[in-house]
Design a protein around this motif. Structure first.
Motif, PDB file in Angstrom:
ATOM      1  N   ALA A 144      38.624  41.810  58.355  1.00  0.00           N
ATOM      2  CA  ALA A 144      39.338  42.704  57.433  1.00  0.00           C
ATOM      3  C   ALA A 144      38.237  42.989  56.218  1.00  0.00           C
ATOM      4  CB  ALA A 144      40.511  41.757  56.577  1.00  0.00           C
ATOM      5  N   GLY A 145      37.535  42.166  55.816  1.00  0.00           N
ATOM      6  CA  GLY A 145      36.198  42.483  55.017  1.00  0.00           C
ATOM      7  C   GLY A 145      35.398  43.709  55.605  1.00  0.00           C
ATOM      8  N   ALA A 146      35.031  43.668  56.991  1.00  0.00           N
ATOM      9  CA  ALA A 146      34.211  44.690  57.593  1.00  0.00           C
ATOM     10  C   ALA A 146      34.979  45.946  57.435  1.00  0.00           C
ATOM     11  CB  ALA A 146      33.854  44.375  59.056  1.00  0.00           C
ATOM     12  N   LYS A 147      36.180  45.961  58.009  1.00  0.00           N
ATOM     13  CA  LYS A 147      36.832  47.165  57.821  1.00  0.00           C
ATOM     14  C   LYS A 147      37.130  47.805  56.263  1.00  0.00           C
ATOM     15  CE  LYS A 147      41.715  48.805  58.738  1.00  0.00           C
ATOM     16  NZ  LYS A 147      41.357  49.810  59.710  1.00  0.00           N
ATOM     17  N   ALA A 148      37.268  46.997  55.306  1.00  0.00           N
ATOM     18  CA  ALA A 148      37.195  47.270  54.061  1.00  0.00           C
ATOM     19  C   ALA A 148      35.844  48.102  53.562  1.00  0.00           C
ATOM     20  CB  ALA A 148      37.552  46.308  53.016  1.00  0.00           C
ATOM     21  N   TRP A 149      34.569  47.360  53.770  1.00  0.00           N
ATOM     22  CA  TRP A 149      33.392  47.834  53.531  1.00  0.00           C
ATOM     23  C   TRP A 149      33.128  48.935  54.225  1.00  0.00           C
ATOM     24  CZ3 TRP A 149      30.079  47.689  49.926  1.00  0.00           C
ATOM     25  CH2 TRP A 149      28.747  48.306  50.204  1.00  0.00           C
ATOM     26  N   LEU A 150      33.437  49.180  55.507  1.00  0.00           N
ATOM     27  CA  LEU A 150      32.946  50.489  56.388  1.00  0.00           C
ATOM     28  C   LEU A 150      33.800  51.499  56.246  1.00  0.00           C
ATOM     29  CD1 LEU A 150      32.040  48.557  59.697  1.00  0.00           C
ATOM     30  CD2 LEU A 150      30.458  49.531  58.199  1.00  0.00           C
ATOM     31  N   GLU A 151      34.923  51.224  55.926  1.00  0.00           N
ATOM     32  CA  GLU A 151      35.880  52.509  55.748  1.00  0.00           C
ATOM     33  C   GLU A 151      36.123  52.953  54.351  1.00  0.00           C
ATOM     34  OE1 GLU A 151      39.958  51.811  57.480  1.00  0.00           O
ATOM     35  OE2 GLU A 151      39.233  51.288  59.318  1.00  0.00           O
ATOM     36  N   HIS A 152      35.805  51.977  53.417  1.00  0.00           N
ATOM     37  CA  HIS A 152      36.227  52.469  51.933  1.00  0.00           C
ATOM     38  C   HIS A 152      34.981  52.072  51.042  1.00  0.00           C
ATOM     39  CE1 HIS A 152      40.069  53.478  53.342  1.00  0.00           C
ATOM     40  NE2 HIS A 152      40.167  52.263  53.838  1.00  0.00           N
ATOM     41  N   GLY A 153      33.922  51.330  51.582  1.00  0.00           N
ATOM     42  CA  GLY A 153      32.842  50.864  50.689  1.00  0.00           C
ATOM     43  C   GLY A 153      33.334  49.802  49.631  1.00  0.00           C
ATOM     44  N   LEU A 154      34.311  49.153  50.008  1.00  0.00           N
ATOM     45  CA  LEU A 154      34.847  47.954  49.200  1.00  0.00           C
ATOM     46  C   LEU A 154      34.346  46.596  49.663  1.00  0.00           C
ATOM     47  CD1 LEU A 154      38.463  49.284  48.775  1.00  0.00           C
ATOM     48  CD2 LEU A 154      36.657  49.281  47.190  1.00  0.00           C
ATOM     49  N   GLN A 155      33.725  45.826  48.772  1.00  0.00           N
ATOM     50  CA  GLN A 155      33.537  44.502  48.944  1.00  0.00           C
ATOM     51  C   GLN A 155      34.303  43.579  48.249  1.00  0.00           C
ATOM     52  OE1 GLN A 155      29.400  43.865  47.581  1.00  0.00           O
ATOM     53  NE2 GLN A 155      29.325  41.999  48.849  1.00  0.00           N
ATOM     54  N   LEU A 156      35.289  43.108  49.490  1.00  0.00           N
ATOM     55  CA  LEU A 156      36.480  42.078  48.850  1.00  0.00           C
ATOM     56  C   LEU A 156      36.321  40.839  48.452  1.00  0.00           C
ATOM     57  CD1 LEU A 156      39.183  43.466  51.491  1.00  0.00           C
ATOM     58  CD2 LEU A 156      38.564  44.528  48.985  1.00  0.00           C
ATOM     59  N   ASN A 157      35.165  40.155  48.887  1.00  0.00           N
ATOM     60  CA  ASN A 157      34.750  39.011  48.617  1.00  0.00           C
ATOM     61  C   ASN A 157      35.764  37.957  49.053  1.00  0.00           C
ATOM     62  OD1 ASN A 157      32.503  39.416  47.053  1.00  0.00           O
ATOM     63  ND2 ASN A 157      33.782  40.120  45.377  1.00  0.00           N
ATOM     64  N   LEU A 158      36.298  38.291  50.320  1.00  0.00           N
ATOM     65  CA  LEU A 158      37.273  37.432  50.938  1.00  0.00           C
ATOM     66  C   LEU A 158      36.645  36.009  51.376  1.00  0.00           C
ATOM     67  CD1 LEU A 158      38.659  40.210  53.557  1.00  0.00           C
ATOM     68  CD2 LEU A 158      39.783  39.236  51.299  1.00  0.00           C
ATOM     69  N   VAL A 159      35.316  36.112  51.840  1.00  0.00           N
ATOM     70  CA  VAL A 159      34.935  34.858  52.239  1.00  0.00           C
ATOM     71  C   VAL A 159      34.684  33.911  51.203  1.00  0.00           C
ATOM     72  CG1 VAL A 159      32.994  33.778  53.301  1.00  0.00           C
ATOM     73  CG2 VAL A 159      33.856  35.772  54.462  1.00  0.00           C
ATOM     74  N   PRO A 160      34.190  34.242  49.952  1.00  0.00           N
ATOM     75  CA  PRO A 160      33.935  33.189  48.961  1.00  0.00           C
ATOM     76  C   PRO A 160      35.502  32.979  48.408  1.00  0.00           C
ATOM     77  CG  PRO A 160      33.030  35.213  48.226  1.00  0.00           C
ATOM     78  CD  PRO A 160      33.472  35.374  49.844  1.00  0.00           C
ATOM     79  N   ASP A 161      36.367  33.762  48.330  1.00  0.00           N
ATOM     80  CA  ASP A 161      37.864  33.471  47.801  1.00  0.00           C
ATOM     81  C   ASP A 161      38.581  32.930  48.585  1.00  0.00           C
ATOM     82  OD1 ASP A 161      36.957  35.084  45.661  1.00  0.00           O
ATOM     83  OD2 ASP A 161      37.943  36.835  46.080  1.00  0.00           O
ATOM     84  N   ARG A 162      38.222  32.666  49.691  1.00  0.00           N
ATOM     85  CA  ARG A 162      39.064  31.630  50.768  1.00  0.00           C
ATOM     86  C   ARG A 162      38.944  30.229  50.421  1.00  0.00           C
ATOM     87  NH1 ARG A 162      42.028  28.694  52.717  1.00  0.00           N
ATOM     88  NH2 ARG A 162      42.254  28.241  54.812  1.00  0.00           N
ATOM     89  N   HIS A 163      37.813  29.752  49.865  1.00  0.00           N
ATOM     90  CA  HIS A 163      37.671  28.510  49.574  1.00  0.00           C
ATOM     91  C   HIS A 163      37.170  28.363  47.688  1.00  0.00           C
ATOM     92  CE1 HIS A 163      39.082  26.822  53.357  1.00  0.00           C
ATOM     93  NE2 HIS A 163      38.127  27.439  53.777  1.00  0.00           N
ATOM     94  N   PRO A 164      37.717  28.840  46.929  1.00  0.00           N
ATOM     95  CA  PRO A 164      37.264  28.975  45.507  1.00  0.00           C
ATOM     96  C   PRO A 164      36.793  27.530  45.028  1.00  0.00           C
ATOM     97  CG  PRO A 164      39.725  29.488  45.248  1.00  0.00           C
ATOM     98  CD  PRO A 164      39.521  29.316  46.873  1.00  0.00           C
ATOM     99  N   ASP A 165      37.602  26.499  45.403  1.00  0.00           N
ATOM    100  CA  ASP A 165      37.178  25.260  44.736  1.00  0.00           C
ATOM    101  C   ASP A 165      36.196  24.556  45.323  1.00  0.00           C
ATOM    102  OD1 ASP A 165      39.535  25.582  43.172  1.00  0.00           O
ATOM    103  OD2 ASP A 165      40.833  24.419  44.501  1.00  0.00           O
ATOM    104  N   ALA A 166      35.601  25.164  46.511  1.00  0.00           N
ATOM    105  CA  ALA A 166      34.346  24.566  47.144  1.00  0.00           C
ATOM    106  C   ALA A 166      33.211  25.383  46.703  1.00  0.00           C
ATOM    107  CB  ALA A 166      34.570  24.545  48.381  1.00  0.00           C
ATOM    108  N   LEU A 167      33.326  26.435  45.837  1.00  0.00           N
ATOM    109  CA  LEU A 167      32.035  27.051  45.696  1.00  0.00           C
ATOM    110  C   LEU A 167      31.176  26.235  44.844  1.00  0.00           C
ATOM    111  CD1 LEU A 167      33.697  30.486  44.330  1.00  0.00           C
ATOM    112  CD2 LEU A 167      32.651  30.122  46.692  1.00  0.00           C
ATOM    113  N   VAL A 168      29.865  26.813  45.063  1.00  0.00           N
ATOM    114  CA  VAL A 168      28.689  25.990  44.462  1.00  0.00           C
ATOM    115  C   VAL A 168      28.676  26.177  42.900  1.00  0.00           C
ATOM    116  CG1 VAL A 168      26.355  25.875  44.415  1.00  0.00           C
ATOM    117  CG2 VAL A 168      27.152  25.741  46.491  1.00  0.00           C
TER     118      VAL A 168
END
Length: 161
Positions: A132-156
């Motif tokens: 989904a992130g690749a699609k958003a980036w390649l089709e629309h130039g949008l960086q959705l931050n899906l991976v870091p937003d998946r586990h926000p409590d585990a961020l460094v």
């Protein structure tokens, strides 16, 4: 749990860009970092051993490239020496004018039956976000931050992206 068949995951998504461009998005870390990991030691190439970092989680994995067919297929083992490796294959199927269907298959999970199923479920969820992130980036130039937003409590602590 006693498994009769080892779990493997398979997911896919249509990306409205040509197969060569979509392939490059996964092979070239300058693009992949826009939607998946935050840093890589190099690009995917035949025989390469590449470290991928998710700095937001203080995590990393190693990708060992087993096969590359430019514009068509990537096959790697990925993981680490501690947790073990699984096999991941991306295929890039051209569809119509400037469209590509990307399929990701992940197999070779280790552990008890319950552990294999848990790892497979985590994998399919993760690869769905990556596509989904690749699609958003390649089709629309949008960086959705899906991976870091998946586990926000585990961020460094102090990570800002």
């Amino acid at each position: 749990m006693d498994l009769q068949t080892a779990p493997a995951v398979n997911t896919g998504l249509l990306i409205r860009r040509g197969a060569a461009e979509v392939f490059e998005a996964f092979a070239d870390p300058a693009v992949t970092t826009k939607f998946w990991f935050s840093k890589a030691s190099g690009r995917l190439a035949p025989g390469a051993r590449v470290r991928w970092d998710w700095e937001m989680y203080g995590a990393h994995a190693v990708a060992i490239v087993k096969a590359i067919e430019p514009g068509r297929r990537i096959l790697i083992d990925w993981g680490d020496d501690e947790e073990g490796y699984t096999e991941v294959e991306w295929t890039f199927e051209p569809r119509g004018d400037g469209e590509t269907f990307v399929t990701v298959t992940n197999s070779g999970f280790s552990g008890t039956g319950d552990e294999q199923v848990a790892k497979a479920l985590d994998s399919i969820g993760g690869f769905n976000l990556v596509l989904a992130g690749a699609k958003a980036w390649l089709e629309h130039g949008l960086q959705l931050n899906l991976v870091p937003d998946r586990h926000p409590d585990a961020l460094v602590a102090g990570w800002t992206g």
